[in-house]
Scaffold this motif. Sequence first.
Motif, mmCIF file in Angstrom:
data_model
loop_
_atom_site.group_PDB
_atom_site.id
_atom_site.type_symbol
_atom_site.label_atom_id
_atom_site.label_comp_id
_atom_site.label_asym_id
_atom_site.label_seq_id
_atom_site.Cartn_x
_atom_site.Cartn_y
_atom_site.Cartn_z
ATOM 1 N N ASP A 63 0.726 -1.231 -0.024
ATOM 2 C CA ASP A 63 0.047 0.030 -0.056
ATOM 3 C C ASP A 63 0.799 1.206 -0.053
ATOM 4 O OD1 ASP A 63 -2.744 1.334 0.146
ATOM 5 O OD2 ASP A 63 -2.091 1.907 2.353
ATOM 6 N N GLY A 64 1.874 1.100 0.868
ATOM 7 C CA GLY A 64 2.773 2.542 0.834
ATOM 8 C C GLY A 64 3.450 2.693 -0.560
ATOM 9 N N LYS A 65 4.089 1.467 -1.146
ATOM 10 C CA LYS A 65 4.746 1.699 -2.498
ATOM 11 C C LYS A 65 3.573 2.093 -3.422
ATOM 12 C CE LYS A 65 8.557 -1.788 -2.618
ATOM 13 N NZ LYS A 65 8.951 -2.587 -3.488
ATOM 14 N N LEU A 66 2.662 1.647 -3.529
ATOM 15 C CA LEU A 66 1.554 1.986 -4.284
ATOM 16 C C LEU A 66 1.156 3.574 -4.202
ATOM 17 C CD1 LEU A 66 -1.152 -0.624 -4.873
ATOM 18 C CD2 LEU A 66 0.293 0.226 -6.505
ATOM 19 N N ARG A 67 1.073 4.194 -3.002
ATOM 20 C CA ARG A 67 0.776 5.474 -2.716
ATOM 21 C C ARG A 67 1.909 6.380 -3.360
ATOM 22 N NH1 ARG A 67 -3.259 6.518 1.375
ATOM 23 N NH2 ARG A 67 -4.158 4.585 2.025
ATOM 24 N N LEU A 68 3.000 6.016 -2.879
ATOM 25 C CA LEU A 68 4.297 6.683 -3.692
ATOM 26 C C LEU A 68 4.330 6.726 -5.237
ATOM 27 C CD1 LEU A 68 7.249 5.598 -1.294
ATOM 28 C CD2 LEU A 68 6.110 7.969 -1.573
ATOM 29 N N GLN A 69 4.011 5.555 -5.698
ATOM 30 C CA GLN A 69 3.889 5.618 -7.140
ATOM 31 C C GLN A 69 2.820 6.482 -7.767
ATOM 32 O OE1 GLN A 69 3.325 1.535 -8.312
ATOM 33 N NE2 GLN A 69 5.321 0.750 -7.805
ATOM 34 N N ASN A 70 1.873 6.707 -7.063
ATOM 35 C CA ASN A 70 0.619 7.462 -7.320
ATOM 36 C C ASN A 70 0.996 8.755 -7.176
ATOM 37 O OD1 ASN A 70 -1.076 5.182 -8.100
ATOM 38 N ND2 ASN A 70 -1.849 5.008 -6.333
ATOM 39 N N MET A 71 1.662 9.007 -6.122
ATOM 40 C CA MET A 71 2.048 10.581 -5.802
ATOM 41 C C MET A 71 3.001 11.124 -6.896
ATOM 42 S SD MET A 71 2.263 11.455 -1.683
ATOM 43 C CE MET A 71 3.238 10.110 -1.203
ATOM 44 N N LYS A 73 3.371 9.817 -9.951
ATOM 45 C CA LYS A 73 2.494 10.093 -11.325
ATOM 46 C C LYS A 73 2.039 11.409 -11.374
ATOM 47 C CE LYS A 73 1.813 5.217 -12.237
ATOM 48 N NZ LYS A 73 0.782 4.002 -12.468
ATOM 49 N N ALA A 74 1.204 11.691 -9.980
ATOM 50 C CA ALA A 74 0.466 12.928 -9.970
ATOM 51 C C ALA A 74 1.271 14.269 -10.006
ATOM 52 C CB ALA A 74 -0.348 12.956 -8.682
ATOM 53 N N LEU A 75 2.646 14.143 -9.775
ATOM 54 C CA LEU A 75 3.480 15.179 -9.648
ATOM 55 C C LEU A 75 4.129 15.222 -11.118
ATOM 56 C CD1 LEU A 75 4.855 15.142 -5.886
ATOM 57 C CD2 LEU A 75 3.238 16.515 -6.924
ATOM 58 N N GLY A 76 3.874 14.148 -11.775
ATOM 59 C CA GLY A 76 4.449 14.457 -13.175
ATOM 60 C C GLY A 76 5.905 13.584 -13.340
ATOM 61 N N GLY A 77 6.368 12.752 -12.251
ATOM 62 C CA GLY A 77 7.436 12.176 -12.410
ATOM 63 C C GLY A 77 7.637 10.808 -12.681
#
Length: 77
Positions: A63-71, A73-77
């Motif tokens: 869950d932590g990894k997915l949240r980081l991945q999603n953040m 993506k949202a920041l354009g990185g």
Amino acid sequence: MRRIPILVTLLLVAACSQESERTYTVDELIADEALLSRTISDCRNNPGELRNTVNCHNAEAADGKLRLQNMRKALGG
């Protein structure tokens, strides 16, 4: 001759015993978000019994990894 009934009984008891729960890796949980969601839900609904299980630890890590991945993506990185 007494050993045969004892062996048969032991085999039947072993066959009927509760199957242990499968342990999922972090990568498996990331790949299957429905499984991840269900596992996290189960862990949070029964923390007394499940909090220290491998699946709960792996689900929290996934869950932590997915949240980081999603953040990212949202920041354009």
